[in-house]
Write a protein that holds these residues in place. Structure first.
Motif, PDB file in Angstrom:
ATOM      1  N   VAL A 348       0.862  -1.178   0.000  1.00  0.00           N
ATOM      2  CA  VAL A 348       0.000   0.000   0.000  1.00  0.00           C
ATOM      3  C   VAL A 348       0.900   1.231   0.000  1.00  0.00           C
ATOM      4  CG1 VAL A 348      -1.797   1.279   1.206  1.00  0.00           C
ATOM      5  CG2 VAL A 348      -1.808  -1.234   1.259  1.00  0.00           C
ATOM      6  N   ALA A 349       0.733   2.092  -0.991  1.00  0.00           N
ATOM      7  CA  ALA A 349       1.553   3.298  -1.108  1.00  0.00           C
ATOM      8  C   ALA A 349       0.647   4.490  -1.383  1.00  0.00           C
ATOM      9  CB  ALA A 349       2.581   3.143  -2.229  1.00  0.00           C
ATOM     10  N   ASP A 350       0.697   5.475  -0.500  1.00  0.00           N
ATOM     11  CA  ASP A 350      -0.109   6.689  -0.647  1.00  0.00           C
ATOM     12  C   ASP A 350       0.827   7.887  -0.763  1.00  0.00           C
ATOM     13  OD1 ASP A 350      -2.336   5.099  -0.294  1.00  0.00           O
ATOM     14  OD2 ASP A 350      -2.403   5.451   1.869  1.00  0.00           O
ATOM     15  N   LYS A 351       0.599   8.688  -1.792  1.00  0.00           N
ATOM     16  CA  LYS A 351       1.438   9.867  -2.022  1.00  0.00           C
ATOM     17  C   LYS A 351       0.581  11.127  -2.008  1.00  0.00           C
ATOM     18  CE  LYS A 351       4.617   7.381  -5.107  1.00  0.00           C
ATOM     19  NZ  LYS A 351       3.792   6.173  -5.258  1.00  0.00           N
ATOM     20  N   ARG A 352       1.138  12.195  -1.442  1.00  0.00           N
ATOM     21  CA  ARG A 352       0.561  13.526  -1.509  1.00  0.00           C
ATOM     22  C   ARG A 352       1.701  14.474  -1.866  1.00  0.00           C
ATOM     23  NH1 ARG A 352      -2.730  10.268  -1.137  1.00  0.00           N
ATOM     24  NH2 ARG A 352      -4.466  10.058   0.344  1.00  0.00           N
ATOM     25  N   GLY A 353       1.414  15.420  -2.739  1.00  0.00           N
ATOM     26  CA  GLY A 353       2.517  16.288  -3.129  1.00  0.00           C
ATOM     27  C   GLY A 353       2.063  17.543  -3.827  1.00  0.00           C
ATOM     28  N   ALA A 354       3.037  18.409  -4.060  1.00  0.00           N
ATOM     29  CA  ALA A 354       2.811  19.669  -4.765  1.00  0.00           C
ATOM     30  C   ALA A 354       4.021  19.947  -5.650  1.00  0.00           C
ATOM     31  CB  ALA A 354       2.599  20.820  -3.782  1.00  0.00           C
ATOM     32  N   ARG A 355       3.743  20.508  -6.829  1.00  0.00           N
ATOM     33  CA  ARG A 355       4.804  20.891  -7.767  1.00  0.00           C
ATOM     34  C   ARG A 355       4.527  22.303  -8.247  1.00  0.00           C
ATOM     35  NH1 ARG A 355       7.298  16.338 -10.324  1.00  0.00           N
ATOM     36  NH2 ARG A 355       6.479  14.356  -9.548  1.00  0.00           N
ATOM     37  N   MET A 356       5.535  23.144  -8.196  1.00  0.00           N
ATOM     38  CA  MET A 356       5.403  24.526  -8.653  1.00  0.00           C
ATOM     39  C   MET A 356       6.575  24.875  -9.562  1.00  0.00           C
ATOM     40  SD  MET A 356       4.223  26.103  -4.993  1.00  0.00           S
ATOM     41  CE  MET A 356       5.043  24.778  -4.104  1.00  0.00           C
ATOM     42  N   THR A 357       6.261  25.516 -10.690  1.00  0.00           N
ATOM     43  CA  THR A 357       7.286  25.864 -11.674  1.00  0.00           C
ATOM     44  C   THR A 357       6.991  27.242 -12.246  1.00  0.00           C
ATOM     45  OG1 THR A 357       7.419  23.516 -12.305  1.00  0.00           O
ATOM     46  CG2 THR A 357       8.483  25.106 -13.762  1.00  0.00           C
ATOM     47  N   TRP A 358       8.027  28.059 -12.377  1.00  0.00           N
ATOM     48  CA  TRP A 358       7.897  29.365 -13.020  1.00  0.00           C
ATOM     49  C   TRP A 358       8.999  29.486 -14.064  1.00  0.00           C
ATOM     50  CZ3 TRP A 358      10.775  34.257 -12.308  1.00  0.00           C
ATOM     51  CH2 TRP A 358      10.129  35.351 -12.930  1.00  0.00           C
ATOM     52  N   VAL A 359       8.595  29.751 -15.308  1.00  0.00           N
ATOM     53  CA  VAL A 359       9.533  29.863 -16.429  1.00  0.00           C
ATOM     54  C   VAL A 359       9.481  31.291 -16.959  1.00  0.00           C
ATOM     55  CG1 VAL A 359      10.186  28.972 -18.686  1.00  0.00           C
ATOM     56  CG2 VAL A 359       9.099  27.447 -17.019  1.00  0.00           C
ATOM     57  N   ARG A 360      10.626  31.967 -16.966  1.00  0.00           N
ATOM     58  CA  ARG A 360      10.709  33.370 -17.386  1.00  0.00           C
ATOM     59  C   ARG A 360      11.701  33.496 -18.527  1.00  0.00           C
ATOM     60  NH1 ARG A 360      11.176  38.269 -18.810  1.00  0.00           N
ATOM     61  NH2 ARG A 360      10.826  40.025 -17.374  1.00  0.00           N
ATOM     62  N   PRO A 361      11.197  33.750 -19.771  1.00  0.00           N
ATOM     63  CA  PRO A 361      12.103  33.955 -20.903  1.00  0.00           C
ATOM     64  C   PRO A 361      12.724  35.348 -20.850  1.00  0.00           C
ATOM     65  CG  PRO A 361       9.827  34.198 -21.611  1.00  0.00           C
ATOM     66  CD  PRO A 361       9.782  33.792 -20.168  1.00  0.00           C
ATOM     67  N   ASP A 362      13.834  35.502 -21.563  1.00  0.00           N
ATOM     68  CA  ASP A 362      14.527  36.796 -21.675  1.00  0.00           C
ATOM     69  C   ASP A 362      14.722  37.433 -20.307  1.00  0.00           C
ATOM     70  OD1 ASP A 362      14.572  36.490 -24.448  1.00  0.00           O
ATOM     71  OD2 ASP A 362      12.600  37.400 -24.656  1.00  0.00           O
ATOM     72  N   MET A 363      15.233  36.664 -19.400  1.00  0.00           N
ATOM     73  CA  MET A 363      15.487  37.133 -18.035  1.00  0.00           C
ATOM     74  C   MET A 363      16.828  37.873 -18.007  1.00  0.00           C
ATOM     75  SD  MET A 363      14.112  37.015 -14.994  1.00  0.00           S
ATOM     76  CE  MET A 363      14.532  37.196 -13.254  1.00  0.00           C
ATOM     77  N   LEU A 364      16.782  39.179 -17.834  1.00  0.00           N
ATOM     78  CA  LEU A 364      17.967  40.036 -17.753  1.00  0.00           C
ATOM     79  C   LEU A 364      18.670  40.221 -19.096  1.00  0.00           C
ATOM     80  CD1 LEU A 364      19.538  38.778 -14.401  1.00  0.00           C
ATOM     81  CD2 LEU A 364      17.928  40.660 -14.747  1.00  0.00           C
ATOM     82  N   ALA A 365      18.530  39.240 -20.005  1.00  0.00           N
ATOM     83  CA  ALA A 365      19.176  39.353 -21.311  1.00  0.00           C
ATOM     84  C   ALA A 365      18.360  38.577 -22.329  1.00  0.00           C
ATOM     85  CB  ALA A 365      20.607  38.828 -21.262  1.00  0.00           C
ATOM     86  N   ASP A 366      18.402  39.044 -23.600  1.00  0.00           N
ATOM     87  CA  ASP A 366      17.701  38.336 -24.654  1.00  0.00           C
ATOM     88  C   ASP A 366      18.259  36.926 -24.792  1.00  0.00           C
ATOM     89  OD1 ASP A 366      16.209  40.560 -25.145  1.00  0.00           O
ATOM     90  OD2 ASP A 366      17.384  41.233 -26.877  1.00  0.00           O
ATOM     91  N   GLY A 367      17.357  35.947 -24.872  1.00  0.00           N
ATOM     92  CA  GLY A 367      17.770  34.571 -25.058  1.00  0.00           C
ATOM     93  C   GLY A 367      18.066  33.819 -23.780  1.00  0.00           C
TER      94      GLY A 367
END
Length: 709
Positions: A348-367
């Protein structure tokens, strides 16, 4: 070299000579790199910008393969070069990816149970709800613990067209014998109206018995679990709502698969080469079963502080019941005379979880793109003996918090990528007593903590139109089978906190590859080297009891795969994989032992073609070849005999599909030549087990009908 392997190599060479070296993968339906997008990397990314070997199995490929055999692992073995052969059972023991274990996900929800791997995680959803499969080959920490061999992410279908659509599918297969009819039916409804979408599915399945190429009934695995003589059902619901740049989505999956219990295992005769078979009659105890309950709440904001933010809350409840057996491990004279006590293992295996992701293009510089996130996982796993309510593996309470960050910089034709993930994990185990077979040892509970930063770095160079090359080095984080370690303690004075066997497995995968992808095809070639200084190897002694040995492991190999469309109505596809895994007898000993069939598949080649012989009709033919493998001749470690022999074989399948006014109709024949063969695992790891030398399916006819309105 065998005839088929020469054919596969020749096909790949011909494709290369016609400008067809492409990104490794099975996404034949994608015409260019811009249309092949992978989400298992924690952000949607085109494959030619990912430093690594990626396989994408699209809807068309899945539909064709599931018509031939409704078996998830058989689809992976066909389309993923480094995936070991399917067992054709509910149990997946011996099925591996590049000689290591993959992390299996359903829409990002972990389905694997690395704390107590019972090899039953392959059946968790109906194949009818799967839209595509994304495979990240090689060690990875992108999705957390357990991906020492790679990531296999099953992506479910989503309503895409406005309005309401109903779907009905029926599939039946048979070898024209009275007890081997398989049938499956499912109903789906999709609805999309503006920002709201819904997909619902309910499916039922019943599998009968099977027969080998000699017309002999296949052996059923009453203990570890089998798809023979079984029934299953799935109820799936996905609801989504978009609010401008934001989207909320709720997914629920309820899946069951269990044996009917109408047949029992009949041992073969190993010395005479007679394989295991089955006879009518009920085996003791309850039939094996899988019960899976998954739920997730997903949120996405496409324009949060200049980037895209996504979050997922998930739960996953898994239960696997194994069949009854009087194995020596279960005996206890306090309960019954030795040899008379039948019991059943249950995980018996029970999982609880959370995943958070933030993706920011052109951060401080192009590309320059930055990805940051946080994963939280709580995993509670235990193993008990269901008939006598005894503890075999105490409850394992695993908690992990893992922040991660990754930078990607695109400079013209070059993409540079690197990141780090910091795993802070704690495993808590209560004080417990082992079974009588291990001496009723008292093991002091406690906590053990792991803190490890796991890194990846890589680069992709698009050095010519449609051509690219990559180099990558990535790490994956895993644990040995903790439950297997703890349940086998047979000496006094042990405590959870001091068991060295619980140290984590860190696997580093170094890889280089060259790819080509164009309008008429794709092929990819890669070479990898995967190493674990403190690996995990399961060895079975003369008494049939397995134990985990913490020894170094190295897996090296190369893979080539691709597809090519010489004319509009014809496409060909093929792959070849060579896998060479080594380990040692003990820490400090030479790496001169080949990995067994429990850990590694044989060299494998696949070759096939699709021919659209009419405007609404298509013929598919495919063949797969497994190469002979003879390893560890005369070698033993303790009482464990490591010698294995495997005589390879070639199997061919075909399928025809055509559209009619009444829906899509399919006809397939698995094992067209009715080849008599014994599976890879049965020939190798189970060669001396009279109850486990299972032959494979003989010629099988299948019919399907699908209609939407």
């Amino acid at each position: 070299m065998t005839p088929l392997s020469r054919a596969v190599a020749l096909a790949c060479l011909l494709m290369a000579n016609t400008d067809a070296l492409a990104q490794q993968g099975a996404g034949a339906e994608a015409a260019s790199s811009s249309t092949v997008v992978v989400t298992a990397t924690r952000g949607a990314k085109a494959v030619d910008k990912i430093p690594g070997a990626i396989s994408v199995i699209g809807q068309q490929e899945l539909a064709s393969q599931y018509l031939i055999a409704d078996d998830p692992s058989q689809a992976l073995a066909t389309y993923v070069p480094g995936y070991a052969p399917s067992r054709q059972k509910m149990t997946s023991t011996g099925e591996s990816l590049r000689g290591r274990q993959p992390l299996i996900l359903l829409d990002g929800i972990p389905q694997s149970n690395p704390l107590r791997a019972g090899s039953r995680e392959g059946y968790f959803a109906d194949s009818a709800i799967i839209e595509r499969i994304e495979v990240i080959n090689g060690a990875s920490a992108m999705q957390g613990m357990g991906a020492t061999g790679g990531i296999i992410n099953y992506i479910t279908k989503t309503a895409r067209a406005d309005g309401t659509t109903h779907g009905l599918n029926v599939r039946a297969s048979s070898q024209l014998r009275s007890d081997n009819l398989d049938w499956k039916t499912g109903y789906s409804v999709t609805h999309k109206d503006g920002g709201f979408d819904l997909l619902g599915y309910v499916g039922l399945q019943r599998r009968g018995m099977g027969y080998d190429g000699d017309g002999r009934r296949l052996g059923i695995d009453n203990v570890q679990g089998d798809t023979l003589d079984s029934r299953g059902d799935d109820l799936f619901l996905k609801i989504g709502q978009r609010f401008g740049a934001q989207r909320m989505q709720l997914s629920l999956n309820r899946f069951n698969l269990r044996g009917e219990g109408d047949y029992r295992n009949e041992p073969g005769v190993v010395a005479a080469g007679v394989t295991t078979t089955s006879l009518p009659g009920r085996a003791p105890g309850e039939p094996p079963r899988n019960k899976v309950r998954s739920a997730s709440l997903d949120y996405r904001h496409d324009e949060l502080f200049g980037g895209a933010f996504s979050a997922q809350l998930f739960s996953h409840d898994f239960e696997a019941l194994y069949g009854a057996t009087p194995v020596a491990t279960f005996q206890d004279v306090r309960l019954a005379p030795v040899g008379t006590l039948w019991d059943q293992s249950q995980i018996v295996a029970d999982k609880r979880g959370a995943r958070m992701t933030w993706v920011r293009p052109d951060m401080l510089a192009d590309g320059l793109e930055m990805t940051v996130g946080l994963d939280i996982l709580h995993d509670n796993t235990l193993q008990r003996l269901a008939a006598t309510n005894r503890t075999w593996v105490p409850q394992l309470q695993f908690k992990s918090t893992a922040p991660f960050a990754q930078l990607e910089y695109e400079i013209g034709p070059v993409t540079l990528r690197g990141g780090v993930r910091h795993e802070q994990a704690r495993l808590t185990v209560d004080t417990y007593t082992t079974l009588a077979a291990y001496g009723n040892r008292l093991v002091e509970g406690g906590e053990t903590e792991f803190s490890k930063s796991i890194r990846n770095i890589g680069a992709v160079w698009r050095f010519a139109p449609r051509w690219s090359a990559f180099v990558a080095s990535s790490e994956g984080f895993g644990l040995p089978d903790v439950g297997l370690v703890l349940r086998g303690v047979n000496t006094n004075g042990k405590s959870v906190a001091t068991l060295i066997d619980l140290k984590p497995i860190i696997t580093r995968n170094n890889e280089v590859g060259v790819n080509w992808r164009g309008a008429d095809g794709q092929v990819g070639l890669s070479r990898y080297d995967s190493r674990s200084k403190l690996g995990s190897v399961l060895r079975v002694n003369a008494a049939g009891i397995g134990s985990v040995e913490r020894v170094p492991t190295v897996v090296k190999g190369w893979e080539v795969s691709g597809d090519w469309r010489p004319v509009k109505t014809v496409s060909v596809f093929g792959s070849y994989a060579v896998t060479d895994g080594k380990t040692a007898a003990s820490q400090g000993a030479p790496l001169d032992l080949a990995l067994s069939a429990r850990s590694q598949g044989p060299d494998k080649g696949v070759l096939g073609a699709n021919w659209q012989f009419a405007p609404k009709a298509q013929l598919r033919v495919q063949a797969s070849h497994l190469r002979d493998r003879d390893i560890n001749i005369g070698r033993k470690v303790g009482t464990s005999n490591l010698e294995e022999h495997f005589k390879g074989y070639t199997l061919a399948d075909m399928a025809v599909t055509f559209e009619s006014a009444y829906g899509r109709i399919g006809v397939s024949v698995e094992n067209v030549l009715d080849k008599q063969y014994v599976g890879y695992y049965s020939q190798s790891a189970a060669a001396l087990d009279a109850t486990g030398t299972f032959a494979g399916r003989g010629r099988t006819l299948a019919l399907s009908w699908n209609r939407t309105w």
